[in-house]
Motif scaffolding. Sequence first.
Motif, PDB file in Angstrom:
ATOM      1  N   PHE A 135       0.836  -1.196   0.000  1.00  0.00           N
ATOM      2  CA  PHE A 135       0.000   0.000   0.000  1.00  0.00           C
ATOM      3  C   PHE A 135       0.878   1.256   0.000  1.00  0.00           C
ATOM      4  O   PHE A 135       0.652   2.183  -0.783  1.00  0.00           O
ATOM      5  CB  PHE A 135      -0.915  -0.015   1.228  1.00  0.00           C
ATOM      6  CG  PHE A 135      -1.771   1.205   1.360  1.00  0.00           C
ATOM      7  CD1 PHE A 135      -2.945   1.319   0.638  1.00  0.00           C
ATOM      8  CD2 PHE A 135      -1.413   2.239   2.220  1.00  0.00           C
ATOM      9  CE1 PHE A 135      -3.750   2.446   0.763  1.00  0.00           C
ATOM     10  CE2 PHE A 135      -2.204   3.363   2.344  1.00  0.00           C
ATOM     11  CZ  PHE A 135      -3.379   3.469   1.615  1.00  0.00           C
ATOM     12  N   GLU A 136       1.870   1.286   0.871  1.00  0.00           N
ATOM     13  CA  GLU A 136       2.746   2.457   0.947  1.00  0.00           C
ATOM     14  C   GLU A 136       3.544   2.637  -0.332  1.00  0.00           C
ATOM     15  O   GLU A 136       3.758   3.764  -0.785  1.00  0.00           O
ATOM     16  CB  GLU A 136       3.686   2.323   2.148  1.00  0.00           C
ATOM     17  CG  GLU A 136       2.979   2.440   3.493  1.00  0.00           C
ATOM     18  CD  GLU A 136       3.914   2.202   4.662  1.00  0.00           C
ATOM     19  OE1 GLU A 136       5.042   1.690   4.434  1.00  0.00           O
ATOM     20  OE2 GLU A 136       3.531   2.518   5.808  1.00  0.00           O
ATOM     21  N   ARG A 137       3.964   1.510  -0.930  1.00  0.00           N
ATOM     22  CA  ARG A 137       4.760   1.594  -2.148  1.00  0.00           C
ATOM     23  C   ARG A 137       3.961   2.191  -3.304  1.00  0.00           C
ATOM     24  O   ARG A 137       4.502   2.907  -4.140  1.00  0.00           O
ATOM     25  CB  ARG A 137       5.293   0.206  -2.528  1.00  0.00           C
ATOM     26  CG  ARG A 137       6.293   0.235  -3.680  1.00  0.00           C
ATOM     27  CD  ARG A 137       7.003  -1.073  -3.881  1.00  0.00           C
ATOM     28  NE  ARG A 137       6.123  -2.129  -4.315  1.00  0.00           N
ATOM     29  CZ  ARG A 137       5.725  -3.143  -3.544  1.00  0.00           C
ATOM     30  NH1 ARG A 137       6.112  -3.212  -2.284  1.00  0.00           N
ATOM     31  NH2 ARG A 137       4.929  -4.083  -4.018  1.00  0.00           N
ATOM     32  N   HIS A 138       2.652   1.926  -3.337  1.00  0.00           N
ATOM     33  CA  HIS A 138       1.811   2.433  -4.423  1.00  0.00           C
ATOM     34  C   HIS A 138       1.171   3.782  -4.092  1.00  0.00           C
ATOM     35  O   HIS A 138       1.056   4.647  -4.957  1.00  0.00           O
ATOM     36  CB  HIS A 138       0.702   1.414  -4.756  1.00  0.00           C
ATOM     37  CG  HIS A 138       1.203   0.180  -5.436  1.00  0.00           C
ATOM     38  ND1 HIS A 138       1.603  -0.928  -4.738  1.00  0.00           N
ATOM     39  CD2 HIS A 138       1.401  -0.104  -6.754  1.00  0.00           C
ATOM     40  CE1 HIS A 138       2.002  -1.862  -5.589  1.00  0.00           C
ATOM     41  NE2 HIS A 138       1.891  -1.395  -6.813  1.00  0.00           N
ATOM     42  N   ILE A 139       0.730   3.954  -2.852  1.00  0.00           N
ATOM     43  CA  ILE A 139      -0.037   5.139  -2.496  1.00  0.00           C
ATOM     44  C   ILE A 139       0.851   6.332  -2.167  1.00  0.00           C
ATOM     45  O   ILE A 139       0.549   7.466  -2.586  1.00  0.00           O
ATOM     46  CB  ILE A 139      -0.972   4.835  -1.303  1.00  0.00           C
ATOM     47  CG1 ILE A 139      -2.009   3.813  -1.718  1.00  0.00           C
ATOM     48  CG2 ILE A 139      -1.650   6.112  -0.803  1.00  0.00           C
ATOM     49  CD1 ILE A 139      -2.887   4.251  -2.874  1.00  0.00           C
ATOM     50  N   LEU A 140       1.925   6.113  -1.471  1.00  0.00           N
ATOM     51  CA  LEU A 140       2.750   7.252  -1.045  1.00  0.00           C
ATOM     52  C   LEU A 140       3.320   8.045  -2.227  1.00  0.00           C
ATOM     53  O   LEU A 140       3.274   9.283  -2.218  1.00  0.00           O
ATOM     54  CB  LEU A 140       3.867   6.782  -0.115  1.00  0.00           C
ATOM     55  CG  LEU A 140       3.406   6.344   1.284  1.00  0.00           C
ATOM     56  CD1 LEU A 140       4.593   5.914   2.139  1.00  0.00           C
ATOM     57  CD2 LEU A 140       2.647   7.474   1.974  1.00  0.00           C
ATOM     58  N   PRO A 141       3.849   7.376  -3.285  1.00  0.00           N
ATOM     59  CA  PRO A 141       4.303   8.165  -4.436  1.00  0.00           C
ATOM     60  C   PRO A 141       3.169   8.964  -5.079  1.00  0.00           C
ATOM     61  O   PRO A 141       3.371  10.104  -5.486  1.00  0.00           O
ATOM     62  CB  PRO A 141       4.842   7.101  -5.407  1.00  0.00           C
ATOM     63  CG  PRO A 141       5.200   5.952  -4.543  1.00  0.00           C
ATOM     64  CD  PRO A 141       4.174   5.954  -3.445  1.00  0.00           C
ATOM     65  N   PHE A 142       1.958   8.349  -5.148  1.00  0.00           N
ATOM     66  CA  PHE A 142       0.794   9.059  -5.695  1.00  0.00           C
ATOM     67  C   PHE A 142       0.459  10.262  -4.829  1.00  0.00           C
ATOM     68  O   PHE A 142       0.188  11.357  -5.327  1.00  0.00           O
ATOM     69  CB  PHE A 142      -0.400   8.104  -5.770  1.00  0.00           C
ATOM     70  CG  PHE A 142      -1.668   8.748  -6.239  1.00  0.00           C
ATOM     71  CD1 PHE A 142      -1.932   8.885  -7.588  1.00  0.00           C
ATOM     72  CD2 PHE A 142      -2.603   9.228  -5.325  1.00  0.00           C
ATOM     73  CE1 PHE A 142      -3.100   9.484  -8.040  1.00  0.00           C
ATOM     74  CE2 PHE A 142      -3.775   9.830  -5.760  1.00  0.00           C
ATOM     75  CZ  PHE A 142      -4.015   9.957  -7.112  1.00  0.00           C
ATOM     76  N   ALA A 143       0.475  10.062  -3.503  1.00  0.00           N
ATOM     77  CA  ALA A 143       0.164  11.165  -2.590  1.00  0.00           C
ATOM     78  C   ALA A 143       1.193  12.273  -2.698  1.00  0.00           C
ATOM     79  O   ALA A 143       0.849  13.461  -2.671  1.00  0.00           O
ATOM     80  CB  ALA A 143       0.092  10.645  -1.158  1.00  0.00           C
ATOM     81  N   ASN A 144       2.443  11.901  -2.842  1.00  0.00           N
ATOM     82  CA  ASN A 144       3.501  12.913  -2.960  1.00  0.00           C
ATOM     83  C   ASN A 144       3.352  13.737  -4.236  1.00  0.00           C
ATOM     84  O   ASN A 144       3.646  14.937  -4.255  1.00  0.00           O
ATOM     85  CB  ASN A 144       4.877  12.251  -2.922  1.00  0.00           C
ATOM     86  CG  ASN A 144       5.214  11.675  -1.560  1.00  0.00           C
ATOM     87  OD1 ASN A 144       4.695  12.150  -0.541  1.00  0.00           O
ATOM     88  ND2 ASN A 144       6.038  10.647  -1.520  1.00  0.00           N
ATOM     89  N   LYS A 145       2.877  13.084  -5.315  1.00  0.00           N
ATOM     90  CA  LYS A 145       2.662  13.803  -6.578  1.00  0.00           C
ATOM     91  C   LYS A 145       1.462  14.739  -6.502  1.00  0.00           C
ATOM     92  O   LYS A 145       1.351  15.673  -7.285  1.00  0.00           O
ATOM     93  CB  LYS A 145       2.440  12.803  -7.729  1.00  0.00           C
ATOM     94  CG  LYS A 145       3.667  12.010  -8.127  1.00  0.00           C
ATOM     95  CD  LYS A 145       3.300  11.005  -9.200  1.00  0.00           C
ATOM     96  CE  LYS A 145       4.490  10.140  -9.573  1.00  0.00           C
ATOM     97  NZ  LYS A 145       4.131   9.101 -10.559  1.00  0.00           N
TER      98      LYS A 145
END
Length: 266
Positions: free
Chosen positions: A36-46
């Motif tokens: 979840f963190e690997r997929h969601i965190l980059p999206f959230a950062n963008k």
Amino acid sequence: MDKKKKILTIIVFILFIIVLVLSYLLFQKYVIKSNFERHILPFANKNDKTVFQVNKIVLFSNCDAKNKTGSLTNFTIENLYQYTDMAIFINHSSSEEKTLENTLEKVSIANIQYPSSPELGSPKLYFKGLNQFAKSDLVPENEITGSFDFIITAEDETNLATPTLYNNLANPITLSYVNQNIKTDYTLTDTSTPITYDGSLLKKCNVDLNTIACKLSFDIYITNNLQEKFKTTVFIDIPLQTQDKSIYDGCINLTQNNNFIFYRYE
């Protein structure tokens, strides 16, 4: 004594199994959390801030017809159609300054859907020149059938009859929803009153508004001048009546304040 040892052995084995199962469940939870963190965190950062959004849509709904034959006693309609022109205003970030981030390099429309289709007619979506907005002109070559790209320009003057957008979002995206052939070869026998080519023609032709109600959606894609890519989905409920009036009365003008936010996916 042997019996007690056997019972103790069984208890130890059961406890071992429980510990093993709990360890496996905790490991699975860790894996799910990591994925979840690997997929969601980059999206959230963008998407820690809003760069583009659709904040206003102006809608104009009307009706027109192609006539086939006419006489003193009757009038036959070949193609009765209802259309809704839409001006979609995209707003950039709060800064008034033009930057590589909030200016356009590419804009396209794709994935046209009709979550609720009309019972009568054949709905299609067209590009419409800004100077033709609120006019009933049908231009078959402007039909959007798949992905549709706009021309992006920074010139002071441009031909807005073509699908052109200023890179600083100075002009809206203009489209036209057209539902054709609501009635074909339909003869009006009451010619005592003049025929008006607007929404009142729907009433004159006995078209129930529920039968031409429609909801559509489409995706808008933006690439800015940093090569960052954004997307939003716009939903339109074709306006045929409001609290105050109906398209039977002529036409409908409606301004909607929206908040369709573009999210960055690349």
